[in-house]
Design a protein around this motif. Structure first.
Motif, PDB file in Angstrom:
ATOM      1  N   TYR A  37       0.807  -1.243   0.000  1.00 52.46           N
ATOM      2  CA  TYR A  37       0.000   0.000   0.000  1.00 52.46           C
ATOM      3  C   TYR A  37       0.838   1.290   0.000  1.00 52.46           C
ATOM      4  N   SER A  38       2.164   1.151  -0.203  1.00 52.00           N
ATOM      5  CA  SER A  38       3.005   2.343  -0.071  1.00 52.00           C
ATOM      6  C   SER A  38       2.992   3.246  -1.296  1.00 52.00           C
ATOM      7  N   SER A  39       2.557   2.700  -2.417  1.00 52.32           N
ATOM      8  CA  SER A  39       2.492   3.565  -3.601  1.00 52.32           C
ATOM      9  C   SER A  39       1.328   3.147  -4.489  1.00 52.32           C
ATOM     10  N   ILE A  40       0.920   4.091  -5.308  1.00 54.72           N
ATOM     11  CA  ILE A  40      -0.194   3.843  -6.216  1.00 54.72           C
ATOM     12  C   ILE A  40       0.289   4.126  -7.631  1.00 54.72           C
ATOM     13  N   ASN A  41      -0.039   3.233  -8.530  1.00 47.38           N
ATOM     14  CA  ASN A  41       0.291   3.458  -9.935  1.00 47.38           C
ATOM     15  C   ASN A  41      -0.503   2.470 -10.787  1.00 47.38           C
ATOM     16  N   PRO A  42      -1.542   2.930 -11.450  1.00 45.62           N
ATOM     17  CA  PRO A  42      -2.365   2.013 -12.244  1.00 45.62           C
ATOM     18  C   PRO A  42      -1.556   1.266 -13.294  1.00 45.62           C
ATOM     19  N   ALA A  43      -0.432   1.852 -13.730  1.00 43.57           N
ATOM     20  CA  ALA A  43       0.374   1.170 -14.745  1.00 43.57           C
ATOM     21  C   ALA A  43       0.984  -0.116 -14.202  1.00 43.57           C
ATOM     22  N   ARG A  44       1.022  -0.248 -12.870  1.00 40.06           N
ATOM     23  CA  ARG A  44       1.521  -1.493 -12.266  1.00 40.06           C
ATOM     24  C   ARG A  44       0.392  -2.453 -11.903  1.00 40.06           C
ATOM     25  N   SER A  45      -0.821  -2.042 -12.142  1.00 40.10           N
ATOM     26  CA  SER A  45      -1.957  -2.856 -11.726  1.00 40.10           C
ATOM     27  C   SER A  45      -2.085  -4.097 -12.604  1.00 40.10           C
ATOM     28  N   ARG A  46      -2.564  -5.169 -11.980  1.00 41.72           N
ATOM     29  CA  ARG A  46      -2.779  -6.402 -12.737  1.00 41.72           C
ATOM     30  C   ARG A  46      -4.202  -6.494 -13.251  1.00 41.72           C
ATOM     31  N   ILE A  47      -4.949  -5.446 -13.033  1.00 43.65           N
ATOM     32  CA  ILE A  47      -6.258  -5.338 -13.671  1.00 43.65           C
ATOM     33  C   ILE A  47      -6.307  -3.945 -14.283  1.00 43.65           C
ATOM     34  N   ARG A  48      -6.739  -3.849 -15.498  1.00 41.70           N
ATOM     35  CA  ARG A  48      -6.803  -2.536 -16.164  1.00 41.70           C
ATOM     36  C   ARG A  48      -8.177  -2.350 -16.777  1.00 41.70           C
ATOM     37  N   LEU A  49      -8.669  -1.154 -16.627  1.00 45.21           N
ATOM     38  CA  LEU A  49      -9.937  -0.837 -17.255  1.00 45.21           C
ATOM     39  C   LEU A  49      -9.636  -0.280 -18.642  1.00 45.21           C
ATOM     40  N   VAL A  50      -9.875  -1.116 -19.642  1.00 45.38           N
ATOM     41  CA  VAL A  50      -9.732  -0.627 -21.011  1.00 45.38           C
ATOM     42  C   VAL A  50     -10.980   0.181 -21.304  1.00 45.38           C
ATOM     43  N   MET A  51     -10.801   1.464 -21.570  1.00 42.55           N
ATOM     44  CA  MET A  51     -12.009   2.280 -21.689  1.00 42.55           C
ATOM     45  C   MET A  51     -11.951   3.281 -22.828  1.00 42.55           C
ATOM     46  N   ASP A  52     -13.127   3.570 -23.331  1.00 44.10           N
ATOM     47  CA  ASP A  52     -13.312   4.616 -24.318  1.00 44.10           C
ATOM     48  C   ASP A  52     -14.520   5.409 -23.828  1.00 44.10           C
ATOM     49  N   VAL A  53     -14.215   6.437 -23.043  1.00 48.07           N
ATOM     50  CA  VAL A  53     -15.276   7.189 -22.353  1.00 48.07           C
ATOM     51  C   VAL A  53     -16.299   7.745 -23.342  1.00 48.07           C
ATOM     52  N   LEU A  54     -15.813   8.244 -24.471  1.00 47.86           N
ATOM     53  CA  LEU A  54     -16.713   8.913 -25.406  1.00 47.86           C
ATOM     54  C   LEU A  54     -17.631   7.934 -26.123  1.00 47.86           C
ATOM     55  N   ASN A  55     -17.282   6.669 -26.076  1.00 48.18           N
ATOM     56  CA  ASN A  55     -18.143   5.659 -26.711  1.00 48.18           C
ATOM     57  C   ASN A  55     -18.773   4.704 -25.702  1.00 48.18           C
ATOM     58  N   ASP A  56     -18.697   5.058 -24.430  1.00 47.04           N
ATOM     59  CA  ASP A  56     -19.317   4.271 -23.372  1.00 47.04           C
ATOM     60  C   ASP A  56     -18.805   2.831 -23.351  1.00 47.04           C
ATOM     61  N   GLU A  57     -17.510   2.668 -23.446  1.00 48.54           N
ATOM     62  CA  GLU A  57     -16.961   1.317 -23.401  1.00 48.54           C
ATOM     63  C   GLU A  57     -15.991   1.180 -22.231  1.00 48.54           C
ATOM     64  N   TYR A  58     -16.260   0.230 -21.380  1.00 42.30           N
ATOM     65  CA  TYR A  58     -15.440   0.003 -20.191  1.00 42.30           C
ATOM     66  C   TYR A  58     -15.287  -1.497 -20.003  1.00 42.30           C
ATOM     67  N   VAL A  59     -14.064  -1.998 -20.134  1.00 45.06           N
ATOM     68  CA  VAL A  59     -13.840  -3.439 -20.005  1.00 45.06           C
ATOM     69  C   VAL A  59     -12.677  -3.686 -19.039  1.00 45.06           C
ATOM     70  N   PRO A  60     -12.974  -4.179 -17.827  1.00 48.87           N
ATOM     71  CA  PRO A  60     -11.874  -4.521 -16.919  1.00 48.87           C
ATOM     72  C   PRO A  60     -11.211  -5.828 -17.382  1.00 48.87           C
ATOM     73  N   ILE A  61      -9.905  -5.798 -17.524  1.00 47.87           N
ATOM     74  CA  ILE A  61      -9.167  -6.990 -17.972  1.00 47.87           C
ATOM     75  C   ILE A  61      -8.097  -7.320 -16.952  1.00 47.87           C
ATOM     76  N   ARG A  62      -8.028  -8.611 -16.586  1.00 40.71           N
ATOM     77  CA  ARG A  62      -6.999  -9.018 -15.628  1.00 40.71           C
ATOM     78  C   ARG A  62      -5.815  -9.608 -16.353  1.00 40.71           C
TER      79      ARG A  62
END
Lengths: 182, 645
Positions: A37-62
């Motif tokens: 819990y000492s640092s935060i960085n989504p680029a190190r996450s093992r789950i990523r939300l692939v998203m396209d906000v303007l087209n309403d697309e949100y896909v969490p991928i592990r």
């Protein structure tokens, strides 16, 4: 033949419920930080939300397996009129892209279901309050015959690839040397 | 190692084309807590009062809140500050979504932009690689469209904030749009003036926290408690009774008429069916479990987000009784990049001028008869500054009224400090509100009110229950609320304290990046905000490593609030400017109002002219402000005020 039981862990994803908060990414990167819990960085996450906000697309991928070469899959999917490559929603850490690699070292990342957090659901699920990610555990009976057969197939495949790569003599020499060492 | 913040500013000079990554002094964060607080210090230091808003020397600063990118749920705001051409005063604006957090992951606490580019450009910030790029292909593109184009060109994961045509044409009410969020209240015009079409950011760096286990321990249960709590988040998101309240209590047209009993069964059906049909999804901002915004899609495929009460206000301003009209307006104004608070007021003002004969068919050739078409017409000419009227309207109600003349000034009845206000017309003065409207420098009551309930609770039992679990409130407020009977004015002492507490909470949010729907704005409805003066010190300390308690936090908020006042004092703000719209309340009590204003100034340690005294400034560590005030003759050498004449 009576088989042993193994625990299967699963995260079910309901895309319709995702609210795009990306708390899953934040929690995962925090949990796997060293110290924890000492640092935060989504680029190190093992789950990523692939998203396209303007087209309403949100896909969490592990993050799944590491592959050392790109796959040959080059299918194109069209969803709501927008084209996606087969890579778009793939969880593999592969040389064709930066996804699921440590940003500094480039080493692959893989979801471990937060295994050292005994008895708890993975962190991404814990912070997903809308139920887009749901953790499930169940026990599956392992059929010993099938298991043995699978083991044999895996052994043969492995040996075959080593034979193809190094030839019988070299493989045999090494096998003998390593066997002697015990 | 810096915790919670990156320790770096990104300094861009668009005149020179220079880009610098500058390490910051951590003591500045301890004094101002980042966000708007630190930005105010930078503006004080670097934008003297002689600098005109449209001068290249004016700065526009995008700051990421101190708690952004820490596990604190709901901390994600990017605060945008500059000096406004509409008011010549400090601008308080902000974005939710993902922009502020991506900025921090890219390694910057704030982006400070000065100068003016000769041609339209955009910034591409990819961690340490920062470029000023040609944006000629984006000229005239919609604010949302621009985001999509840049994501496709640069990186699908980039977060983009962009202006539309309104900003490019230096329309004063231009917004900066990003994902589901928009920076309103006069920020977009300065971005446009600097010829900066957009900022695109991609960040993949770490943000460290000082006390990891403790902070996570505080935050993890907060996700669920916030998600499950009906007393947090935007109550307007999906509650027809709330829509009914706003449509019946806020004024229609040019802030003229309240329509009691308007929200009939038919209106309810129109609301729910139109919205349900168009809705694609409810969404939240970064790391927040609340879903306060919805993406709607029109039949032709245009998509946009609704936020707060902007889906009601266009139909009310235009007298078009159909939610699909509001949605059409939102689809257009989001692409143009126009402020959802000011724009409906501006267009309704213009329609009223036409109906009153101040504007004629000569001024507005082919002006349609249909209310909806009139709004589309006026929006288009305003955004393009077309003709005499379009050019005048583009400067907002206050300036438009003066440019148009012919008696148009008297139709400008709902501005304060030259800024359009929410269309509320009420009966009797509410004194804490009088003070907030009069003395507020955020130019919208929603950015000032919020911790103390707006009205007394008539039922004593309910009152007691509210007070019992009211962790957010300092003790004295509980006592006052318990004793507050309907139709009784809170005393001067109560009113100044209520105003002070309300505004302090906003100044805290604006520094640390927490959303007002979880704290500063939300406590007034239900008294159970997720964040408040008593629990925030712990979150901030665990994240940043600074030692903090409630008193220290309050003092920092007071320092920031006073610094914003000082920036505005130095640009000429005085007591005479501190007045709510003249007809905000039907029955006014001028003498009593002035007594309350005296009380507020005294409480704050300000002079009779609304200028913080030397003693007040020095107590807050703002000695450099008092020295400047004395040097400029704003204060006398003994720290008192200089009176005119």
């Amino acid at each position: 033949m009576k088989g042993e039981k193994k625990k299967v862990k699963l995260i079910k994803v309901n895309l319709d419920k995702c609210i795009a908060c990306r708390a899953c990414e934040l929690a995962c990167s925090a949990f796997h930080a060293k110290p924890k819990y000492s640092s935060i960085n989504p680029a190190r996450s093992r789950i990523r939300l692939v998203m396209d906000v303007l087209n309403d697309e949100y896909v969490p991928i592990r993050a799944t397996e590491y592959t050392k070469s790109e796959c040959v899959g080059r299918q194109i999917f069209t969803i709501n009129g927008k084209e996606y490559s087969e890579c778009s929603f793939c969880g593999a850490s592969c040389p064709s892209r930066d996804l699921f690699r440590e940003p500094d070292s480039g080493l692959p990342l893989k979801c471990d279901m937060c295994e050292d957090e005994l008895g708890h659901e993975p962190k991404c699920v814990k912070v997903c309050t809308v139920g887009a990610l749901v953790y499930e555990e169940y026990e599956e009976e392992v059929n010993e015959e099938v298991k043995e057969k699978e083991k044999q197939i895996a052994l043969e495949m492995g040996l075959k690839s080593l034979l193809d790569k190094y030839g019988a003599q070299r493989l045999l020499d090494n096998f003998v040397r390593m066997s002697r060492k015990g | 190692m810096r915790c919670a913040e990156t320790g770096y500013n990104l300094e861009i000079d668009l005149s020179r084309g220079s880009i610098e990554r500058v390490e910051t002094d951590p003591r500045l964060t301890e004094l101002h807590l980042g966000g708007q607080g630190t930005a105010a210090k930078i503006i004080w230091d670097r934008v003297p009062p002689e600098t005109e808003p449209f001068s290249p020397d004016n700065l526009i600063i995008f700051s990421s809140g101190l708690l952004n990118c820490t596990p604190v749920p709901g901390a994600n705001r990017c605060i945008v500050n500059t000096i406004s051409p509409q008011t010549n005063l400090f601008v308080n604006s902000m974005l939710g979504g993902y922009f502020g957090t991506e900025m921090k992951y890219a390694g910057y606490d704030r982006i400070i932009i000065r100068g003016k580019s000769p041609n339209l450009v955009y910034l591409w910030i990819n961690n340490d690689k920062v470029e000023i790029r040609d944006a000629s292909h984006l000229q005239g593109k919609g604010a949302m469209e621009t985001q999509g184009i840049l994501q496709a060109e640069l990186d699908a994961s980039a977060q983009v904030a962009a202006i539309g045509l309104a900003g490019e044409n230096r329309v004063y009410g231009a917004s900066i749009e990003h994902a589901s969020s928009a920076a309103a209240r006069m920020a977009g015009v300065v971005m446009g003036d600097k010829r900066l079409k957009a900022i695109a950011i991609r960040g993949t760096k770490d943000i460290n926290v000082a006390h990891p286990i403790e902070l996570w321990g505080l935050c993890e249960p907060k996700y669920k408690s916030i998600a499950d709590d009906p007393e947090n988040g935007d109550p307007m998101r999906l509650d027809p009774s709330n829509d009914a309240w706003h449509m019946e209590n806020f004024a229609w047209g040019n802030a003229r008429e309240r329509r009691r009993g308007y929200f009939t069964e038919d209106v309810y059906k129109n609301d729910v069916t139109t919205t349900d049909k168009a809705r694609l999804r409810w969404v939240g901002c970064y790391n927040c479990p609340k879903m306060c915004k919805q993406m709607l899609e029109l039949e032709d495929g245009r998509k946009f987000f609704t936020k707060c009460f902007n889906r009601l206000i266009y139909m009310m301003a235009a007298y078009v009784e159909d939610f699909s009209f509001s949605y059409e307006m939102l689809a257009r104004t989001t692409q143009y990049g126009m402020d959802g608070f000011a724009t409906p007021q501006l267009l309704a003002f213009a329609v009223e001028l036409y109906e009153a004969g101040v504007l004629t068919n000569e001024d507005l050739p082919d002006f349609p008869a249909d209310n909806a078409e009139r709004f589309f017409y006026l929006l288009d000419i305003t955004v393009r500054r077309e003709g005499f009227v379009g050019d005048a309207l583009a400067d907002g109600v206050y300036w438009a009224a003066r440019k148009i003349g012919r008696g148009a000034e008297k139709y400008d009845h709902n501005t304060t400090k030259k800024v359009e206000q929410v269309p509320l017309k009420l009966g009797k003065v509410n004194f804490p509100y009088y003070l907030m409207y009069a003395t507020g420098e955020k130019m919208s009551i929603t950015q000032i009110e919020g911790s103390y309930p707006q009205a007394p609770e008539p039922d004593l039992e309910k009152r007691k229950k509210l007070v019992e679990g009211w962790e957010a409130a300092p003790e004295r407020f509980k006592k006052w609320f318990l004793e507050w009977e309907p139709r009784v004015d809170p005393s001067i002492e109560e009113s100044v304290n209520i105003t002070d507490w309300n505004e302090m909470m906003h100044y805290v949010d604006d520094s640390i990046g927490t959303c007002a729907w979880l704290s500063s704005f939300r406590g007034q409805f239900g008294c159970r905000p997720a964040y408040h003066m008593y629990n925030l010190p712990e979150f901030i300390s665990y994240a940043s490593g600074f030692e903090l308690d409630t008193d220290k936090l309050w003092k920092i908020a007071a320092r920031n609030r006073t610094l914003v006042r000082a920036i505005n004092n130095r640009r000429g703000l005085r007591r005479i400017d501190e007045a709510p719209p003249a007809d905000h309340w039907k029955i006014r009590e001028h003498e009593k109002e002035q007594a309350y204003l005296d009380g507020y100034y005294a409480f704050k340690g300000w002079t009779n002219e609304g200028i913080p005294t030397k003693e007040t400034l020095n107590k807050l560590g703002l000695d450099y402000v008092s020295e400047d005030f004395i040097q400029r003759g704003i204060l006398t050498s003994d720290g008192g005020e200089i009176r005119e004449g």
